[in-house]
Design a protein around this motif. Structure first.
Motif, PDB file in Angstrom:
ATOM      1  N   SER A  76       0.878  -1.132   0.086  1.00 33.18           N
ATOM      2  CA  SER A  76       0.037   0.151  -0.127  1.00 33.18           C
ATOM      3  C   SER A  76       0.811   1.360  -0.030  1.00 33.18           C
ATOM      4  O   SER A  76       0.153   2.314  -0.321  1.00 33.18           O
ATOM      5  N   GLU A  77       1.969   1.147   0.486  1.00 31.91           N
ATOM      6  CA  GLU A  77       3.117   2.150   0.329  1.00 31.91           C
ATOM      7  C   GLU A  77       4.387   1.830  -0.212  1.00 31.91           C
ATOM      8  O   GLU A  77       4.865   0.934  -0.208  1.00 31.91           O
ATOM      9  N   ASP A  78       4.912   2.995  -0.969  1.00 25.97           N
ATOM     10  CA  ASP A  78       6.372   2.668  -1.424  1.00 25.97           C
ATOM     11  C   ASP A  78       7.328   2.880  -0.518  1.00 25.97           C
ATOM     12  O   ASP A  78       7.090   2.946   0.951  1.00 25.97           O
ATOM     13  N   GLU A  79       8.611   2.667  -0.950  1.00 27.28           N
ATOM     14  CA  GLU A  79       9.856   2.792   0.026  1.00 27.28           C
ATOM     15  C   GLU A  79      10.006   4.049   0.865  1.00 27.28           C
ATOM     16  O   GLU A  79      10.591   4.177   2.076  1.00 27.28           O
ATOM     17  N   ASN A  80       9.480   5.100   0.464  1.00 25.01           N
ATOM     18  CA  ASN A  80       9.187   6.433   0.957  1.00 25.01           C
ATOM     19  C   ASN A  80       8.247   6.727   1.942  1.00 25.01           C
ATOM     20  O   ASN A  80       7.837   7.883   2.395  1.00 25.01           O
ATOM     21  N   GLY A  81       7.223   5.653   1.869  1.00 25.97           N
ATOM     22  CA  GLY A  81       6.209   5.919   2.902  1.00 25.97           C
ATOM     23  C   GLY A  81       4.857   6.554   2.028  1.00 25.97           C
ATOM     24  O   GLY A  81       3.928   6.705   2.641  1.00 25.97           O
ATOM     25  N   ASP A  82       5.195   6.899   0.642  1.00 23.87           N
ATOM     26  CA  ASP A  82       3.838   7.253  -0.061  1.00 23.87           C
ATOM     27  C   ASP A  82       3.068   6.426  -0.413  1.00 23.87           C
ATOM     28  O   ASP A  82       3.408   5.147  -0.974  1.00 23.87           O
ATOM     29  N   PRO A  83       1.870   6.551  -0.515  1.00 23.77           N
ATOM     30  CA  PRO A  83       0.774   5.577  -0.996  1.00 23.77           C
ATOM     31  C   PRO A  83       1.048   5.270  -2.331  1.00 23.77           C
ATOM     32  O   PRO A  83       1.229   6.139  -3.122  1.00 23.77           O
ATOM     33  N   ILE A  84       0.713   3.783  -2.692  1.00 23.61           N
ATOM     34  CA  ILE A  84       0.660   3.295  -4.086  1.00 23.61           C
ATOM     35  C   ILE A  84      -0.724   3.319  -4.568  1.00 23.61           C
ATOM     36  O   ILE A  84      -1.498   2.690  -3.944  1.00 23.61           O
TER      37      ILE A  84
END
Length: 242
Positions: A125-133
């Motif tokens: 649900s999130e990428d490696e930067n913590g942003d939502p996918i």
């Protein structure tokens, strides 16, 4: 290939608008059988049976048998006219199917294993930067592909496997496993069937990009050498149309 069916017909001795109108008042549809290096045959068919078939998916890709006063003729529907106001079938053109008849038909594309596409169904649900996918969107460029094949071996659909397709993927005709004897009419390039795009980028695509990706598919054309369309070959029958 869809299951074949049979229609009962009667020969028409008279053609023209007046004759066609009289047939329709009797709940019949004027039609023509042409091709296979034989003279065009004008026939009349029961309206209910033909209209039901003509409004069913796969009508133009399904072989039929027409019983004309006891003579059974194998055919493929090539064209039909519908009254745009009253929405009833007015006329049908049938191509005789011989032993070696090749036809050009538009086959629908079915997409399979959509749930196995990381671009459409990301596992996180999130990428490696913590942003939502945000899941991507399947952008279908071609719902149908025009192919050449034997009239007796027309596939019901072509399947494109989406398993493993990432965001930004472009899926081409080379990704489709074509049945034996089935070839696309476009052979000079690996044309695009669909792409997987971000929802926001899809909405902002320019008209120029859409035109580049999308080609106009021409109407079904009979590829049998020496054949003509029913409009040309059965020219005296076309006045049936109101």
């Amino acid at each position: 290939m869809s299951e074949s069916y049979e229609l009962a017909a009667e020969r028409r001795e008279r053609v023209g608008k007046g004759s066609a109108r009289a047939l329709r008042r009797e709940n019949k549809i004027p039609a023509v059988i042409y091709g296979d290096k034989k003279d065009p045959l004008s026939i009349a068919l029961p309206y209910k049976d033909v209209h039901l078939k003509a409004t069913t998916p796969g009508f133009l890709t399904t072989i039929a048998t027409i019983d004309v006063d006891g003579e059974k003729i194998q055919v493929l529907p090539k064209d039909f006219q519908v009254d745009v106001v009253k929405d009833f079938t007015m006329h049908v053109d049938f191509l005789r199917v011989g032993k070696n008849t090749q036809v050009t038909v538009a086959i629908p594309v079915h997409f399979i294993n959509e749930e196995q596409s990381p671009g459409l169904h990301p596992t996180a649900s999130e990428d490696e930067n913590g942003d939502p996918i945000v899941p991507g969107v399947l952008n279908v460029v071609r719902h149908e592909v025009e192919v050449v094949c034997a009239a007796t071996s027309i596939p019901d659909a072509l399947e494109l496997d989406l398993a493993g397709a990432e965001m930004g993927a472009s899926l081409h005709i080379s990704s489709v496993k074509l049945p034996k004897g089935v070839e696309p009419t476009i052979t000079d390039r690996d044309f695009t069937i669909a792409t997987i795009a971000a929802a926001d980028s899809l909405a902002s695509q320019s008209d120029d990009e859409e035109v580049t990706e999308t080609e106009v598919i021409e109407q079904n054309v009979d590829t049998v050498e020496g054949e003509e369309s029913a409009t040309e070959e059965a020219g005296t029958d076309r006045p049936d149309q109101d």
